[in-house]
Structures are given as structure tokens and as C-alpha cells.
Design an enzyme around this catalytic site. Structure first.
Site, PDB file in Angstrom:
ATOM      1  N   CYS A 414      87.864  36.873  26.179  1.00  0.00           N
ATOM      2  CA  CYS A 414      86.826  37.581  26.929  1.00  0.00           C
ATOM      3  C   CYS A 414      87.458  38.354  28.075  1.00  0.00           C
ATOM      4  O   CYS A 414      87.725  37.796  29.141  1.00  0.00           O
ATOM      5  CB  CYS A 414      85.776  36.602  27.458  1.00  0.00           C
ATOM      6  SG  CYS A 414      84.427  37.397  28.359  1.00  0.00           S
ATOM      7  N   CYS A 417      85.264  38.476  31.165  1.00  0.00           N
ATOM      8  CA  CYS A 417      85.244  37.245  31.962  1.00  0.00           C
ATOM      9  C   CYS A 417      86.497  37.108  32.819  1.00  0.00           C
ATOM     10  O   CYS A 417      86.429  36.817  34.015  1.00  0.00           O
ATOM     11  CB  CYS A 417      85.148  36.027  31.038  1.00  0.00           C
ATOM     12  SG  CYS A 417      83.759  36.057  29.890  1.00  0.00           S
ATOM     13  N   ASP A 418      87.662  37.298  32.193  1.00  0.00           N
ATOM     14  CA  ASP A 418      88.921  36.921  32.835  1.00  0.00           C
ATOM     15  C   ASP A 418      89.805  38.094  33.234  1.00  0.00           C
ATOM     16  O   ASP A 418      90.836  37.893  33.887  1.00  0.00           O
ATOM     17  CB  ASP A 418      89.722  36.006  31.896  1.00  0.00           C
ATOM     18  CG  ASP A 418      88.943  34.775  31.482  1.00  0.00           C
ATOM     19  OD1 ASP A 418      88.100  34.330  32.282  1.00  0.00           O
ATOM     20  OD2 ASP A 418      89.163  34.265  30.371  1.00  0.00           O
TER      21      ASP A 418
END
Length: 658
Positions: A414, A417-418
Site C-alpha cells: 500500500c 499507506c506507507d
């Protein structure tokens, strides 16, 4: 009187109310909070490092809040948005989201990454027990009294020497130079072993008493009135502003800003309302239960809710793949300059507005052998007449050496996300489809360089996305290449006190490089990178349907539907979105199939005669009551007869009076 008492109780509760989970707005606020709870309350601080675009972060959010409610008063729960507070995430080495860190006395005691509820609960209980065990103080007077009873040969100088040794071993947060915490416990343990009993402890930190708004206003009023000498005396330690130095002015300004922020926190309400379990069990079966919270599931929820079916949507609040789309959604008609999480949020709001309810949980099984059918989750059992399956798909992995070990340490699926964690770093993206292109473009905003690894010589992605990636100055491409191994280095995480070090525990690693292999020549090269983002497709999330419905024999994992409908092999179960679509797999086609599934379910319920059983029961009960009131069929009801029977109606009454 009872209503007044309830109102008074609710006002009292509001006066003492504080947010269960506190959102940190600045690094300064975080440092103040850590200092307060290490020197004034002794409570452990549990920090959730998250981002709004992170699916697992949204999944664990209601669990984090629920746990905070369960242990309220025993620990402090806070959230840190890594997108807004880069300094904090960098300070504590946050490399994956969500990451939970557990602090006690200003020191990090434990941490883990991922949306693991059992881990979160276990670590929370451990640190609470540790905090309670260390919440002791051994006063010098108690030690003197103890030696007086156990060993009268000890002089005051000897006792003070022992006490000083205890004080010196307390490393942090001990400005008063006291014998406290684990050091005091160890001293008492040694003395008990030597003399048979130990000295008496006292509580170092007492429970904090909340202050009401009324008390705060009284305090302020007291400070601004009364004897002038008393007021001057009370404020003698505060500088006169016209005589203050620049440093004093800045200190006073900071103090007042801190006070304002504390006041705001007292008045804040808990958020994460959209993640609450809105569904309430009923004695009547649900008419429609939708499994999945992506475009397909939410579209089905909107259509079913508008049809008056009051659907229940069972899904962790992740929003499917669209929730993790960090770039703008450009191929959904009517949406422009809007991200995936924003689209999912609007869909949820629309479904809720028409009467849908949400159960934030994960489905583990379906029992279709009985009617009504049963949907089993981790914490509930839902009886329902029909089911719409819209669980989407899960990310595929490379299954190469080093990948599993370093998930959360630089290996991710992701980018939204990261990705921001690797600001100014070198990263790899593996894949050649739309997801890989989107991830590369997201990462290129913040990373120093992005290298796309693809096993073929052309991309499978759309021409628009492929062209953007090819022309981007920060993105390079390695064709006909695969990753053979992901390399790592030990994560340096020295402890501050050297206590409780598990020498048998595996060494945590983070990504330091990757071994690339040419698919034709077999030649291997090593590159230095800080993260590897895997985007090689998805597999339908349908394992809970094994043995329940038939699957597509030509496409493993995909549910088989009948013709052009969303009907499955089991009457009353419908499938839509990526669980049944092995060809298109787009947000808009998923939304369309979700609407179709809701229409199919509505039609099937009508054909089976399964309406609103609760409303029908209430109507039948009312009819029975009206039929059994003792009157002849067809006789009109006269309210005046109930009043005394003196008149038959208004006209007769009026006539008699005239």
C-alpha cells in the site's frame, strides 16, 4: 423528578467528559503529554501512528477506541497522523502503518506494526501491569524505620548511602531524587531476602481527579477577585509584561497556548463515529445483509436502503481497494479532483442517510443450510433472508526470500499507506498494471527516486498511466526483471535501561536492498533501496464461501454467477464486484454490479414473499386488538359512549341543549 435527575446526571457526565482517544496536533503537544504522564500521573501512553488513507489503520481504529474505553483511567491513548507530523514519525522510526508504540515513564517499552487486535490487547495489558507494579515510592523515613526494626546496627549514614544508591539507579524522570519504581522494588526484594520482610511502599502517583467546568470558572473567579495583596502575592512569580525579557514573554505565550490547547482537549468529542457498530441485533431476521464495504457493497447498500430494505453492511471500515487509492479517481464519471478515500466516505454517508446500518467486523463464515441464513462474524451472528457478497480482493505477494520477514519494515502493498514514510528515500515498485503505475506516481511525489520492476517489456496498464510513469523524471523502469531476494539490515533499537532484553528473540530487520534478476540471461544485480512496494494483482476474498456456493471453474477464487445476473448457485445469495468479475475489475463496474445485486435481491425477496416481518406483525397485532374489542362488525366507534354513555354523538348533545 426522574427526568430532572437523569438530566442532572448527564450534565455531570459531560462536565467530567474527556476524549477517550486524544489526537496530537503538534510535536510540542506530544512532548508535553509525555512529560506530564511520566512525572505527574505515571500512566502508560499508547500511541497509534496512522494515516487517513491507510486501510488497516481504519480497520483497527474502532478496536483502538474500544480498548481505550475498557481500560479508561489506566492508560492514555493518543493518535498521531504521520502525514501531518513527519518529525514524530521520523523520531520514532515509523516504517509501516499502523504502528503502535507503548511508553512508560517517557521511555518506549514495546511496539509492533499491523492491525493485530490480540497483539494490541496483550501489549496494553502488559504495560498497564508494569505501570501499576512500578507505581511505588520508598520514602527515606520508611527505610530508616525498617532498618530500626530489622538491623539496629545500621547508622543513619549507612541508611542514607543505601538510599542514595537507589536514587542514583533511577535514570529518568526523577527530579525529586527519590527511590521509586522498579529500582525500589528490587531494593525491597533484596532486603526481604536478607531479613525475611521488606520495607513498606507508598503510592508514587495517585489517581488524577478531573476538574469540572464549574470548578475551573470558580478558580478563575477566585484568582481575579479578593484581597489585592493576596492576588499580588499569588502572582508574584509571574513577570510584569512591560518589564519582561523576550525569553520570559515567549515562555508566557507558550504557557498560555498550552492552557488553551488543554481546554480544547477537555471539550473535544471522540471521533471515529463512522467506525462504530451501528447495527443492533433484533428478534427479526434482516432482509438484506451485505458483506463488503467497497464500491460494490456500498452501491448495493444505497440501492437496498432506498428500496426500504434497511440493509446491514458487514465489513471492516477499510473501503476496499478504492480506499487505498492515493491518486485522484479519474475514470469514474462525475468525479473530478477527488481521491479514493473521499469517494468511499461519500458513499458511506449516502447509504447511512437512506437507512443502512454498519457492522465493523469481519465475516468468518456463512450457514446457508438453514432459513433464515446465518452470517458469522468474529463477534456476532446475523440472521438474514438474503446475502450480497462484495468482499473484493486481497493483494498478491512475491513469495521471495526476505519479503515476509520484512513486512512492516519496508515491504508493503500500500503506497498510499506507507509511501510518505520514505520521503527522500529510494524505493522499488513491482508490477506492470494500473495499481503499480498509480503506486509509482504516488511515491514519486515524496521519494528521492522510484524504480519500477516489471517482468515483461511492456506494461499492462492503461496507456495514460503508463505514459505518465514513463515520462516522469523521478521514475526509472527496469524491463524483463524480477526480484529474486529482498535484503535487510538489523533495526537498531537500543533500550534505555537494558532491562528485559530477550536474547532469543529474532532480530528485527528493515529493507536495505534487493537482488534483481534478468528473466532472459539470469544475471543478478544488487541495488540499494529503502522500501519495496508490491503491486502484482489481487486474489478474490472468498475463502469464507468455500463449500457454500459454486466457484468459476475457469477463474479460481471467483464466484460463479448465473448468466448476466448476480445470482449464485444458492438462492438468496448474490455476488458482485471483484469477487465475481475476473475481467474488468474497475470501481465503476463494481458499483454497477452492486446496484444490480441489490435489485436482484429485492426482486427475489418479493417473489419469496419475504417482506418487513416486524411491520407485518405489528399490523396483524393491531388488527387483532381492534377485532376483539367486543363490538359488532360494522358498528362505528363512539367516543362519547366511553365518556359515560349519556349521548350518542355531538348532534344529539347539541340538540338537547337547544
Amino acid at each position: 423528578m426522574l427526568r430532572f435527575a437523569l438530566l442532572l446526571l448527564s450534565m455531570t457526565a459531560l462536565a467530567y467528559a474527556r476524549p477517550i482517544v486524544r489526537h496530537i496536533r503538534s510535536t510540542h503537544e506530544f512532548d508535553r503529554l509525555m512529560k506530564k504522564h511520566s512525572t505527574q500521573t505515571g500512566l502508560p501512553v499508547i500511541v497509534d501512528f496512522y494515516s487517513d488513507g491507510c486501510g488497516p489503520c481504519r480497520m483497527i481504529a474502532p478496536i483502538f477506541k474500544k480498548l481505550a474505553q475498557e481500560v479508561e483511567g489506566k492508560a492514555v491513548f493518543v493518535k498521531v497522523d504521520t502525514n501531518a507530523l513527519h518529525e514524530l514519525s521520523s523520531r520514532y522510526g515509523v516504517r509501516s502503518l499502523p504502528t503502535f508504540k507503548f511508553f512508560l515513564g517517557g521511555r518506549k517499552v514495546q511496539e509492533f506494526s499491523g492491525a493485530g487486535e490480540q497483539q494490541l490487547r496483550q501489549f496494553t495489558q502488559d504495560i498497564i501491569q508494569k505501570a501499576e507494579w512500578e507505581n511505588v515510592i520508598l520514602p527515606l523515613d520508611n527505610l530508616v524505620s525498617y532498618y530500626g526494626q530489622q538491623d539496629a546496627s545500621k547508622t543513619d549514614k549507612d541508611i542514607q548511602k543505601v538510599y542514595k544508591k537507589c536514587v542514583d539507579q533511577v535514570k529518568d524522570n526523577n527530579p525529586e531524587k527519590l527511590c521509586v519504581g522498579a529500582v525500589a522494588r528490587n531494593l525491597a526484594k533484596s532486603l526481604k531476602k536478607k531479613y525475611g520482610s521488606g520495607p513498606e511502599f507508598e503510592k508514587r502517583f495517585l489517581p488524577e481527579e478531573p476538574s469540572t467546568n464549574e470548578q475551573s470558572s470558580d478558580k478563575q473567579a477566585g484568582e481575579g477577585s479578593g484581597d489585592s495583596k493576596k492576588t499580588n502575592k499569588g502572582n508574584s512569580d509571574k513577570p510584569n509584561l512591560h518589564l519582561a525579557t523576550k525569553e520570559e514573554l515567549l515562555a508566557e505565550l507558550e504557557s498560555r497556548l498550552d492552557a488553551e490547547r488543554d481546554a480544547q482537549v477537555e471539550e473535544e468529542e471522540d471521533d471515529n463515529a463512522e467506525f462504530e457498530h451501528g447495527w443492533e441485533p433484533s428478534e427479526w431476521p434482516e432482509r438484506v445483509t451485505i458483506i463488503g464495504g467497497g464500491p460494490a457493497g456500498l452501491s448495493a447498500a444505497i440501492y437496498a436502503a432506498r428500496a426500504g430494505l434497511k440493509p446491514v453492511v458487514v465489513a471492516p471500515p477499510m473501503g476496499g481497494q478504492l480506499q487505498g487509492k492515493g491518486v485522484d479517481v479519474e475514470n469514474y464519471p462525475g468525479l473530478f479532483n477527488v481521491t479514493g478515500p473521499a469517494v468511499v466516505s461519500l458513499m458511506r454517508q449516502q447509504a447511512i442517510a437512506y437507512g443502512a446500518s454498519f457492522e465493523a467486523d469481519v465475516v468468518v463464515g456463512i450457514d446457508a443450510s438453514v432459513r433464515p441464513m446465518k452470517v458469522k462474524t468474529n463477534s456476532s451472528l446475523i440472521e438474514t433472508h438474503s446475502i450480497i457478497v462484495a468482499t473484493g480482493a486481497e493483494s498478491n505477494w512475491l513469495n521471495v526470500k526476505g519479503e515476509y520477514e520484512m513486512r512492516g519494515g519496508g515491504v508493503s502493498s500500500c503506497a498510499t499507506c506507507d509511501g510518505h514514510i520514505y520521503r527522500g528515500k529510494h524505493v522499488l515498485v513491482v508490477g506492470g498494471g494500473d495499481t503499480a503505475m498509480e503506486d509509482a506516481l504516488v511515491l514519486a511525489r515524496t521519494s528521492e527516486s522510484v524504480t519500477v520492476i516489471h517482468r515483461r517489456d511492456t506494461f499492462r496498464a492503461s496507456n495514460v498511466l503508463a505514459q505518465r510513469v514513463s515520462e516522469h523524471p523521478s521514475i526509472s523502469i527496469k524491463w524483463n526483471t524480477v526480484i529474486a531476494e529482498i535484503l535487510g539490515k538489523p533495526l537498531s533499537s537500543p533500550t534505555s535501561d537494558g532491562e528485559n532484553v530477550d536474547l532469543d528473540a529474532p532480530v528485527e530487520k528493515v529493507v536495505s536492498g534487493a537482488v534483481l534478476k534478468d528473466v532472459y540471461t539470469g544475471e543478478e544485480t544488487t541495488v540499494d533501496v529503502d522500501a519495496v512496494f508490491v503491486a502484482i494483482g489481487h486474489t478474490p476474498t472468498t475463502s469464507f464461501l468455500e463449500g457454500v456456493v459454486e466457484f468459476n471453474p475457469e477463474h479460481a477464487g471467483y464466484v460463479l454467477t448465473q448468466g448476466t445476473s448476480t445470482k449464485t448457485s444458492v438462492p438468496g445469495i448474490f455476488a458482485c464486484g471483484d469477487v465475481a468479475d475476473s475481467i474488468y475489475r474497475q470501481a465503476i463496474t463494481s458499483a454497477g454490479s452492486g446496484a444490480a445485486a441489490a435489485l436482484d435481491a429485492e426482486r427475489w425477496l418479493s417473489e419469496e414473499g419475504l417482506g418487513n416481518e416486524e411491520s407485518e406483525f405489528e399490523a396483524e397485532l393491531l388488527a387483532d386488538i381492534m377485532a376483539n374489542d367486543g363490538r359488532r362488525s360494522g358498528e362505528e366507534y363512539n367516543v362519547y359512549e366511553e365518556a359515560g354513555g349519556r349521548v350518542s354523538g355531538m348532534k344529539e348533545s347539541t340538540g338537547s341543549e337547544l
